[in-house]
Design a protein around this motif. Structure first.
Motif, short mmCIF file in Angstrom:
data_model
loop_
_atom_site.label_atom_id
_atom_site.label_comp_id
_atom_site.label_asym_id
_atom_site.label_seq_id
_atom_site.Cartn_x
_atom_site.Cartn_y
_atom_site.Cartn_z
N GLU A 65 0.83 -1.21 0.00
CA GLU A 65 0.00 0.00 0.00
C GLU A 65 0.87 1.26 0.00
O GLU A 65 0.63 2.18 -0.78
CB GLU A 65 -0.93 0.01 1.22
CG GLU A 65 -2.08 -0.97 1.11
CD GLU A 65 -2.94 -1.00 2.36
OE1 GLU A 65 -2.80 -0.13 3.24
OE2 GLU A 65 -3.75 -1.94 2.46
N LYS A 68 2.44 1.85 -3.29
CA LYS A 68 1.46 2.01 -4.38
C LYS A 68 1.55 0.91 -5.44
O LYS A 68 1.52 1.18 -6.65
CB LYS A 68 1.59 3.39 -5.00
CG LYS A 68 1.32 4.53 -4.02
CD LYS A 68 1.49 5.87 -4.66
CE LYS A 68 1.17 7.05 -3.82
NZ LYS A 68 1.18 7.04 -2.42
N THR A 106 6.35 3.92 -11.49
CA THR A 106 6.56 3.56 -10.08
C THR A 106 7.52 2.38 -9.99
O THR A 106 8.39 2.35 -9.13
CB THR A 106 5.22 3.23 -9.40
OG1 THR A 106 4.36 4.38 -9.52
CG2 THR A 106 5.40 2.87 -7.94
N PRO A 134 1.10 5.70 -11.88
CA PRO A 134 -0.19 6.39 -11.77
C PRO A 134 -1.06 6.28 -13.02
O PRO A 134 -2.28 6.35 -12.93
CB PRO A 134 0.20 7.86 -11.53
CG PRO A 134 1.60 7.82 -11.04
CD PRO A 134 2.23 6.59 -11.63
#
Length: 146
Positions: A65, A68, A106, A134
């Motif tokens: 979490e 991400k 990411t 994202p």
């Protein structure tokens, strides 16, 4: 031209091509103590020239979490190197390419636990490593493709 200089340059070029594009930072690998394949991947990544600091956690969900990692990209272990997330049994070639090309993502993921991927046993099956961020996930590299 001096043949010794040409030979030395050729040796240096070959030697530097074999060294992974490691940024000099240590890869931090978060894993569960009960997962054996994670240890196999860590041994593999070290054999490929990466340094790894291992952090054992009973609950991996908070790490995923915080970093991400989308649910559909998750696997058993999560690593971080030079600001990128490496999720699951990602081959060193993909990590090398990520650190060399430095895309705005990411990180990378080999979702699930592909059979025959680094650290996994069994007959190799084709699998895709995805770049995620994202803007979603997209294929980054394919492995075990005949």
């Amino acid at each position: 031209m001096n043949h010794r200089i040409v030979f030395a340059a050729a040796v240096l070029a070959v030697a530097s091509a074999a060294v992974p594009a490691v940024s000099g930072e240590t890869m931090t690998v978060y894993r569960s103590p009960s997962c054996g394949c994670c240890g196999g991947w860590i041994d593999y990544i070290k054999a490929k020239g990466y340094a790894a600091k291992v952090v054992m956690l009973d609950d991996m969900e908070p790490v995923k979490e915080r970093l991400k990692v989308p649910e559909e990209m998750q696997s058993c272990h999560t690593a971080v190197i030079d600001g990128y997330v490496i999720e699951g049994h990602v081959p060193a070639e993909a990590v090398d390419k990520l650190l060399k090309d430095r895309p705005k993502v990411t990180g990378l993921s080999a979702p699930g636990m592909p059979q025959g991927s680094p650290g996994m046993s069994g007959a190799p099956e084709p699998f895709t490593v995805y770049a995620f961020g994202p803007d979603g996930a997209k294929p980054f590299m394919r492995f075990n493709v005949k």
